[in-house]
Design an enzyme around this catalytic site. Structure first.
Site, PDB file in Angstrom:
ATOM      1  CG  ASP A   1     -17.802 -11.011  15.498  1.00  0.00           C
ATOM      2  OD1 ASP A   1     -17.259 -11.725  14.645  1.00  0.00           O
ATOM      3  OD2 ASP A   1     -17.178 -10.381  16.372  1.00  0.00           O
TER       4      ASP A   1
ATOM      5  NE  ARG B   1     -13.563 -17.144  12.805  1.00  0.00           N
ATOM      6  CZ  ARG B   1     -13.095 -15.896  12.920  1.00  0.00           C
ATOM      7  NH1 ARG B   1     -13.849 -14.941  13.455  1.00  0.00           N
ATOM      8  NH2 ARG B   1     -11.880 -15.600  12.503  1.00  0.00           N
TER       9      ARG B   1
ATOM     10  CB  SER C   1     -14.669 -11.095  13.198  1.00  0.00           C
ATOM     11  OG  SER C   1     -14.605 -10.941  14.603  1.00  0.00           O
TER      12      SER C   1
ATOM     13  CG  HIS D   1      -9.168  -3.309  14.784  1.00  0.00           C
ATOM     14  ND1 HIS D   1      -9.676  -3.732  15.993  1.00  0.00           N
ATOM     15  CD2 HIS D   1      -8.648  -4.431  14.182  1.00  0.00           C
ATOM     16  CE1 HIS D   1      -9.501  -5.029  16.114  1.00  0.00           C
ATOM     17  NE2 HIS D   1      -8.881  -5.480  15.041  1.00  0.00           N
TER      18      HIS D   1
ATOM     19  CE  LYS E   1     -15.174  -7.238  17.421  1.00  0.00           C
ATOM     20  NZ  LYS E   1     -15.187  -8.506  16.653  1.00  0.00           N
TER      21      LYS E   1
END
Length: 440
Positions: A175, A182, A197, A96, A201
């Site tokens: 989320d 947010r 967050s 990620h 995932k």
């Protein structure tokens, strides 16, 4: 396949939203029961947006410790389902990135790691603002589709070894709802909320290992090394708390990665890398992340640099694209209007500011201001000069690509001032990987 998360049949304790908000407002640690309740109640709609907004602001201002953050992450996982790919014949490992400008690394990285023997379930997102989205880039390929169900993902992992697709809607729905809140309440920058967050995932994907590319610099969400390090530590701690081997690399995002910024342009550059060429920085970071992913997957004796240079990963790319309906040999979209920006003085080109280039590409149509906005496949920027190049007035520095020429003035304005830096002396060599963080 998708499986449930094994929630207890006993009803959870009940709190009031005000009670939870005031606890964090007063700098108290939230209990596991409070966290479980407030996340679940918000996902159900029993906690109002304004109450969760207040809690998110309290968390931004007062923080959460590692135990709270790990529990918050688990509560968001528990709001949905968890993917279970079963045995696909290879170790599962994922990556990620926290987002940057010209950050196309996922495109060559997934097929490279698959070519080295691992399976990569890369569930990705779309761009927003100055940062590009992996799905937007791939959707510039004719026929390619982002949405796959769990069975399709599993089958492609077993057959090809790599899949890049959209996150399924059942993963961490709390989320998704909280992130949208947010985004409009000034609480995006909270490190515990960013970390939970991302990790909720990734943990719900069911991968066996995770490598994080945490960007640092003007084109990143984390502008300083200290803030990026704080985020990296938070995410690796969450991984450790949930039994997921996690490694984080802090990488430079002060200038764009590679020479291309924009959807089809970045796909084209990624193909160059997969064929054994491409810009040195893109190759360097792809290989660095691949080494870490293979280490977490327990794969030894394979040199990803040699595999990438040989072009062996390119056939995996072709199969991965074709498996999702795309035509890897089809011509990519080309912009209807291309304008060249030239130097106005002599010197040494020291580089282009990542944030300015990202904003300019967004203005040209490569990005979006809201999630529902369309993007232009062919829009973007091609950098023509490299740091260290000698230039003089009239030397081409970059190209602006768009299908809507009325956008060009705004893009030029974004690149004014110090965005394109010209100096008297050559710039220092850029350090791409700044640090590596591992839990414990």
């Amino acid at each position: 396949m998708i499986r449930g998360v094994g929630r207890s049949d006993e009803p959870p304790p009940s709190f009031s939203a005000v009670e939870v908000v005031t606890a964090k407002r007063d700098c108290r640690e939230l209990t596991a029961a409070q966290i479980d309740w407030v996340v679940s109640a918000y996902a159900r709609g029993d906690v109002a947006d304004e109450q969760m907004s207040a809690l998110a602001m309290a968390i931004l201002l007062n923080g959460m410790d590692a135990a709270e953050t790990a529990r918050w992450t688990q509560a968001m996982i528990d709001s949905g389902e968890v993917l279970d790919f079963g045995d696909v014949g290879r170790p599962l490992v994922d990556k990620h990135s926290t987002g940057g400008v010209g950050d196309k690394i996922t495109l060559p990285l997934a097929p490279l790691v698959a070519a080295c023997g691992a399976a990569v379930p890369q569930l990705s997102g779309r761009g927003l603002g100055h940062t590009g989205g992996t799905l937007d880039k791939l959707e510039s390929i004719p026929g390619w589709r982002a949405s796959l169900d769990a069975d399709e993902i599993t089958a492609q992992l077993a057959d090809v070894g790599a899949v890049i697709c959209a996150t399924t809607p059942t993963l961490a729905p709390a989320d998704r709802k909280l992130y949208a809140l947010r985004d409009v309440t000034g609480t995006v920058e909270s490190v515990p909320l960013i970390a939970s967050s991302i990790m909720s995932k990734k943990l719900a994907e069911g991968t066996g290992g995770l490598v994080l590319d945490v960007k640092v610099g003007s084109g990143a969400f984390m502008k300083t090394r200290a803030r990026a390090g704080e985020l990296a530590e938070a995410m690796t701690a969450i991984g450790a708390a949930h039994g997921l081997p996690t490694t984080a690399l802090l990488t430079d995002m002060s200038v764009p990665l590679g020479r291309c910024v924009g959807n089809a342009l970045e796909v084209s550059e990624s193909v160059e890398v997969l064929r054994g060429g491409g810009p040195r920085d893109v190759v360097e970071l792809t290989v660095a992340l691949a080494r870490e992913m293979l280490a977490l997957a327990g794969i030894t004796g394979v040199d990803p640099a040699a595999v990438l240079a040989s072009g062996e990963a390119y056939p995996v790319w072709e199969r991965m694209i074709a498996a999702q309906g795309g035509d890897p040999s089809a011509p990519l979209p080309v912009a209807g209007h291309v304008e060249t920006v030239t130097a106005d003085r002599s010197g040494v080109f020291a580089g282009a500011d990542a944030f300015a280039v990202g904003i300019a590409a967004w203005r040209l149509g490569a990005g979006r201001a809201r999630k529902e906005d369309p993007v232009q496949a062919a829009a973007g920027i091609r950098l023509l000069a490299a740091p260290g190049d000698e230039i003089r007035p009239g030397t081409p520095l970059l190209e602006l690509h768009t299908d809507t020429p009325e956008r060009l003035p705004d893009a030029r304005r974004a690149l004014s001032g110090a965005a394109l830096l010209v100096t008297a002396d050559p710039p220092e060599d850029r350090e791409l990987v700044l640090d590596v963080r591992r839990a414990g």
